[in-house]
Design a protein around this motif. Structure first.
Motif, PDB file in Angstrom:
ATOM      1  N   LEU A  57      -0.447  -1.624   0.746  1.00 23.69           N
ATOM      2  CA  LEU A  57      -1.625  -1.444   1.592  1.00 23.69           C
ATOM      3  C   LEU A  57      -2.022  -2.780   2.205  1.00 23.69           C
ATOM      4  O   LEU A  57      -1.782  -3.827   1.622  1.00 23.69           O
ATOM      5  N   ALA A  58      -2.654  -2.697   3.363  1.00 22.40           N
ATOM      6  CA  ALA A  58      -3.304  -3.853   3.974  1.00 22.40           C
ATOM      7  C   ALA A  58      -4.796  -3.538   4.032  1.00 22.40           C
ATOM      8  O   ALA A  58      -5.189  -2.366   4.070  1.00 22.40           O
ATOM      9  N   VAL A  59      -5.620  -4.575   4.005  1.00 24.46           N
ATOM     10  CA  VAL A  59      -7.067  -4.393   4.085  1.00 24.46           C
ATOM     11  C   VAL A  59      -7.545  -5.014   5.383  1.00 24.46           C
ATOM     12  O   VAL A  59      -7.161  -6.129   5.734  1.00 24.46           O
ATOM     13  N   GLN A  60      -8.381  -4.276   6.066  1.00 29.13           N
ATOM     14  CA  GLN A  60      -8.962  -4.774   7.315  1.00 29.13           C
ATOM     15  C   GLN A  60     -10.477  -4.659   7.194  1.00 29.13           C
ATOM     16  O   GLN A  60     -10.990  -3.599   6.836  1.00 29.13           O
ATOM     17  N   LYS A  61     -11.155  -5.758   7.463  1.00 29.73           N
ATOM     18  CA  LYS A  61     -12.629  -5.744   7.414  1.00 29.73           C
ATOM     19  C   LYS A  61     -13.162  -5.064   8.663  1.00 29.73           C
ATOM     20  O   LYS A  61     -12.724  -5.335   9.769  1.00 29.73           O
ATOM     21  N   LYS A  62     -14.102  -4.162   8.448  1.00 26.71           N
ATOM     22  CA  LYS A  62     -14.820  -3.528   9.563  1.00 26.71           C
ATOM     23  C   LYS A  62     -16.288  -3.785   9.285  1.00 26.71           C
ATOM     24  O   LYS A  62     -16.916  -3.040   8.530  1.00 26.71           O
ATOM     25  N   GLY A  63     -16.790  -4.888   9.806  1.00 28.61           N
ATOM     26  CA  GLY A  63     -18.148  -5.305   9.451  1.00 28.61           C
ATOM     27  C   GLY A  63     -18.132  -5.737   8.002  1.00 28.61           C
ATOM     28  O   GLY A  63     -17.351  -6.591   7.610  1.00 28.61           O
ATOM     29  N   ARG A  64     -18.968  -5.094   7.202  1.00 23.99           N
ATOM     30  CA  ARG A  64     -19.002  -5.408   5.775  1.00 23.99           C
ATOM     31  C   ARG A  64     -18.189  -4.419   4.946  1.00 23.99           C
ATOM     32  O   ARG A  64     -18.199  -4.471   3.716  1.00 23.99           O
ATOM     33  N   ARG A  65     -17.510  -3.520   5.614  1.00 26.82           N
ATOM     34  CA  ARG A  65     -16.747  -2.477   4.924  1.00 26.82           C
ATOM     35  C   ARG A  65     -15.249  -2.753   5.018  1.00 26.82           C
ATOM     36  O   ARG A  65     -14.803  -3.429   5.928  1.00 26.82           O
ATOM     37  N   ASN A  66     -14.502  -2.186   4.078  1.00 21.56           N
ATOM     38  CA  ASN A  66     -13.053  -2.357   4.065  1.00 21.56           C
ATOM     39  C   ASN A  66     -12.351  -1.069   4.477  1.00 21.56           C
ATOM     40  O   ASN A  66     -12.676   0.014   3.998  1.00 21.56           O
TER      41      ASN A  66
END
Length: 124
Positions: A57-66
């Protein structure tokens, strides 16, 4: 060789794969609860962190959410697991796997017919 994925990690991956390979953390939690998993958020985060470390998996920040994005497709995972299983258990002999399925009635006559049709269509 694909990274080893635990049963719990696989449950999470299946949910992500079912949602086009990417999901927000909160949506993953919701789906797990629908499936009656009682894991706490920290437990889920641990599984997601392990999958990220394994580069599944990769993690991408969307504002304060992952948002978690699958780097491994379900098809790719199944292909690798099947190759590893046949290689380890049947020393690479697919015939041994099929014989076990037939001898132990783990495959129906209908499934055998379906496989014959599949073979005929795809052997070119």
């Amino acid at each position: 060789m694909a990274p080893k994925i635990s049963d719990s990690e696989l449950e999470i991956l299946r949910i992500i794969w079912a949602h086009d390979g990417q999901m927000m953390f909160s949506d993953i939690v919701d789906e797990l609860h629908k499936k009656e998993f009682k894991w706490k958020n920290n437990t889920i985060l641990t599984f997601l962190a392990r999958l990220t470390e394994k580069q599944v998996l990769a993690v991408q920040k969307k504002g304060r959410r992952n948002e978690y994005i699958a780097l491994l497709t379900e098809k790719g995972y199944l292909e690798q697991e099947t190759k590893d299983f046949v290689g380890k258990v049947y020393e690479g002999e697919v015939k041994g796997l099929i014989a076990t399925l037939v001898e132990n009635e783990l495959i129906s006559d209908r499934e055998i017919e379906d496989l014959k049709e599949y073979w005929e269509k795809n052997k070119e």
